[in-house]
Design a protein around this motif. Sequence first.
Motif, PDB file in Angstrom:
ATOM      1  N   LEU A 122       8.601 -39.743 -23.628  1.00 52.15           N
ATOM      2  CA  LEU A 122       9.265 -39.876 -24.920  1.00 52.15           C
ATOM      3  C   LEU A 122       9.408 -38.502 -25.530  1.00 52.15           C
ATOM      4  N   ARG A 123      10.570 -38.260 -26.142  1.00 57.10           N
ATOM      5  CA  ARG A 123      10.810 -37.008 -26.880  1.00 57.10           C
ATOM      6  C   ARG A 123      11.618 -37.367 -28.119  1.00 57.10           C
ATOM      7  N   VAL A 124      11.039 -37.055 -29.297  1.00 58.51           N
ATOM      8  CA  VAL A 124      11.673 -37.386 -30.568  1.00 58.51           C
ATOM      9  C   VAL A 124      11.663 -36.145 -31.447  1.00 58.51           C
ATOM     10  N   HIS A 125      12.826 -35.824 -32.028  1.00 59.61           N
ATOM     11  CA  HIS A 125      12.882 -34.737 -33.019  1.00 59.61           C
ATOM     12  C   HIS A 125      12.810 -35.390 -34.393  1.00 59.61           C
ATOM     13  N   ARG A 126      11.697 -35.200 -35.051  1.00 61.22           N
ATOM     14  CA  ARG A 126      11.471 -35.802 -36.355  1.00 61.22           C
ATOM     15  C   ARG A 126      12.152 -34.999 -37.456  1.00 61.22           C
ATOM     16  N   GLU A 127      12.407 -35.651 -38.588  1.00 63.96           N
ATOM     17  CA  GLU A 127      13.031 -34.984 -39.732  1.00 63.96           C
ATOM     18  C   GLU A 127      12.186 -33.837 -40.252  1.00 63.96           C
ATOM     19  N   SER A 128      10.882 -33.875 -40.030  1.00 71.47           N
ATOM     20  CA  SER A 128       9.966 -32.832 -40.502  1.00 71.47           C
ATOM     21  C   SER A 128      10.012 -31.581 -39.628  1.00 71.47           C
ATOM     22  N   ASP A 129      11.026 -31.476 -38.782  1.00 76.70           N
ATOM     23  CA  ASP A 129      11.169 -30.371 -37.831  1.00 76.70           C
ATOM     24  C   ASP A 129      10.010 -30.337 -36.836  1.00 76.70           C
ATOM     25  N   LEU A 157       5.527 -37.477 -25.570  1.00 78.26           N
ATOM     26  CA  LEU A 157       4.487 -38.079 -24.757  1.00 78.26           C
ATOM     27  C   LEU A 157       4.796 -37.696 -23.324  1.00 78.26           C
ATOM     28  N   THR A 158       3.836 -37.097 -22.632  1.00 75.03           N
ATOM     29  CA  THR A 158       4.067 -36.652 -21.257  1.00 75.03           C
ATOM     30  C   THR A 158       2.917 -37.063 -20.348  1.00 75.03           C
ATOM     31  N   LEU A 159       3.243 -37.113 -19.084  1.00 74.17           N
ATOM     32  CA  LEU A 159       2.245 -37.333 -18.034  1.00 74.17           C
ATOM     33  C   LEU A 159       2.396 -36.206 -17.032  1.00 74.17           C
ATOM     34  N   LEU A 160       1.334 -35.446 -16.844  1.00 71.00           N
ATOM     35  CA  LEU A 160       1.305 -34.356 -15.876  1.00 71.00           C
ATOM     36  C   LEU A 160       0.404 -34.774 -14.726  1.00 71.00           C
ATOM     37  N   ILE A 161       0.892 -34.599 -13.513  1.00 68.59           N
ATOM     38  CA  ILE A 161       0.089 -34.880 -12.323  1.00 68.59           C
ATOM     39  C   ILE A 161       0.143 -33.640 -11.440  1.00 68.59           C
ATOM     40  N   ASP A 162      -1.055 -33.128 -11.119  1.00 70.28           N
ATOM     41  CA  ASP A 162      -1.131 -31.888 -10.345  1.00 70.28           C
ATOM     42  C   ASP A 162      -2.391 -31.917  -9.467  1.00 70.28           C
ATOM     43  N   PRO A 163      -2.225 -32.091  -8.163  1.00 67.91           N
ATOM     44  CA  PRO A 163      -3.396 -32.138  -7.286  1.00 67.91           C
ATOM     45  C   PRO A 163      -4.222 -30.853  -7.317  1.00 67.91           C
ATOM     46  N   ASP A 164      -3.605 -29.726  -7.634  1.00 67.97           N
ATOM     47  CA  ASP A 164      -4.331 -28.460  -7.669  1.00 67.97           C
ATOM     48  C   ASP A 164      -5.280 -28.339  -8.861  1.00 67.97           C
ATOM     49  N   ARG A 165      -5.151 -29.225  -9.835  1.00 68.22           N
ATOM     50  CA  ARG A 165      -6.026 -29.175 -11.016  1.00 68.22           C
ATOM     51  C   ARG A 165      -7.286 -30.009 -10.839  1.00 68.22           C
ATOM     52  N   GLY A 166      -7.425 -30.691  -9.701  1.00 67.50           N
ATOM     53  CA  GLY A 166      -8.658 -31.401  -9.359  1.00 67.50           C
ATOM     54  C   GLY A 166      -9.146 -32.368 -10.403  1.00 67.50           C
ATOM     55  N   ALA A 167     -10.251 -32.023 -11.079  1.00 65.65           N
ATOM     56  CA  ALA A 167     -10.890 -32.908 -12.050  1.00 65.65           C
ATOM     57  C   ALA A 167     -10.026 -33.180 -13.276  1.00 65.65           C
ATOM     58  N   GLU A 168      -8.994 -32.365 -13.474  1.00 64.25           N
ATOM     59  CA  GLU A 168      -8.058 -32.569 -14.585  1.00 64.25           C
ATOM     60  C   GLU A 168      -6.634 -32.682 -14.029  1.00 64.25           C
ATOM     61  N   GLY A 169      -6.514 -33.364 -12.900  1.00 64.07           N
ATOM     62  CA  GLY A 169      -5.228 -33.461 -12.209  1.00 64.07           C
ATOM     63  C   GLY A 169      -4.269 -34.479 -12.773  1.00 64.07           C
ATOM     64  N   ILE A 170      -4.758 -35.348 -13.652  1.00 64.56           N
ATOM     65  CA  ILE A 170      -3.904 -36.322 -14.333  1.00 64.56           C
ATOM     66  C   ILE A 170      -4.095 -36.089 -15.821  1.00 64.56           C
ATOM     67  N   VAL A 171      -3.006 -35.763 -16.527  1.00 64.89           N
ATOM     68  CA  VAL A 171      -3.115 -35.460 -17.953  1.00 64.89           C
ATOM     69  C   VAL A 171      -1.999 -36.164 -18.707  1.00 64.89           C
ATOM     70  N   PHE A 172      -2.375 -37.077 -19.591  1.00 68.40           N
ATOM     71  CA  PHE A 172      -1.439 -37.694 -20.528  1.00 68.40           C
ATOM     72  C   PHE A 172      -1.583 -36.940 -21.842  1.00 68.40           C
ATOM     73  N   THR A 173      -0.466 -36.553 -22.476  1.00 65.83           N
ATOM     74  CA  THR A 173      -0.541 -35.784 -23.716  1.00 65.83           C
ATOM     75  C   THR A 173       0.369 -36.351 -24.794  1.00 65.83           C
ATOM     76  N   GLU A 174      -0.197 -36.483 -25.974  1.00 71.51           N
ATOM     77  CA  GLU A 174       0.513 -36.784 -27.228  1.00 71.51           C
ATOM     78  C   GLU A 174       0.662 -35.423 -27.893  1.00 71.51           C
ATOM     79  N   PHE A 175       1.895 -34.924 -28.054  1.00 74.58           N
ATOM     80  CA  PHE A 175       2.103 -33.525 -28.434  1.00 74.58           C
ATOM     81  C   PHE A 175       3.011 -33.413 -29.653  1.00 74.58           C
ATOM     82  N   TYR A 176       2.631 -32.537 -30.568  1.00 73.63           N
ATOM     83  CA  TYR A 176       3.386 -32.270 -31.792  1.00 73.63           C
ATOM     84  C   TYR A 176       3.717 -30.786 -31.839  1.00 73.63           C
ATOM     85  N   ASP A 177       4.991 -30.444 -31.909  1.00 74.33           N
ATOM     86  CA  ASP A 177       5.445 -29.055 -31.958  1.00 74.33           C
ATOM     87  C   ASP A 177       6.218 -28.856 -33.260  1.00 74.33           C
TER      88      ASP A 177
END
Length: 137
Positions: free
Chosen positions: A15-22, A27-47
Amino acid sequence: MEIEQGGSQWRATLLRVHRESDCVFTLTLLIDPDRGAEGIVFTEFYDYGPLGDDPGREYGYSVQAPYAVLDILADAYSPGIAGPARERLAGALATLVDQGVLGDGLALKENQARVLTGFQTAGVPAKANTWFWMNSE
């Protein structure tokens, strides 16, 4: 759902939403076998972009799990569905966005809390993490 791949990293933007508040909310899902113990990362992100005297800031609330549990998570979120585990997991999370279980408009960190509960219910070791950055210029 937008997919990006580079090196060993595979990222699905659910999901990607541009809010009125700029604020750009994702919401993203990152999968990376090279990151081992943190190889699956779901993120709720505000920019938050620069606005007036505010130089901008970013906040990320994530759930991390070991790459080794990818099949377990894919099976828990999408039982009986064939295909690569990363696509099944991302597709199932995207369906939760479509259903309103995950998405924009929820309380702060609620997406993180719901995914953490889902990962724990699947029986995998998962942990919540918080990250933030402020532009100091």
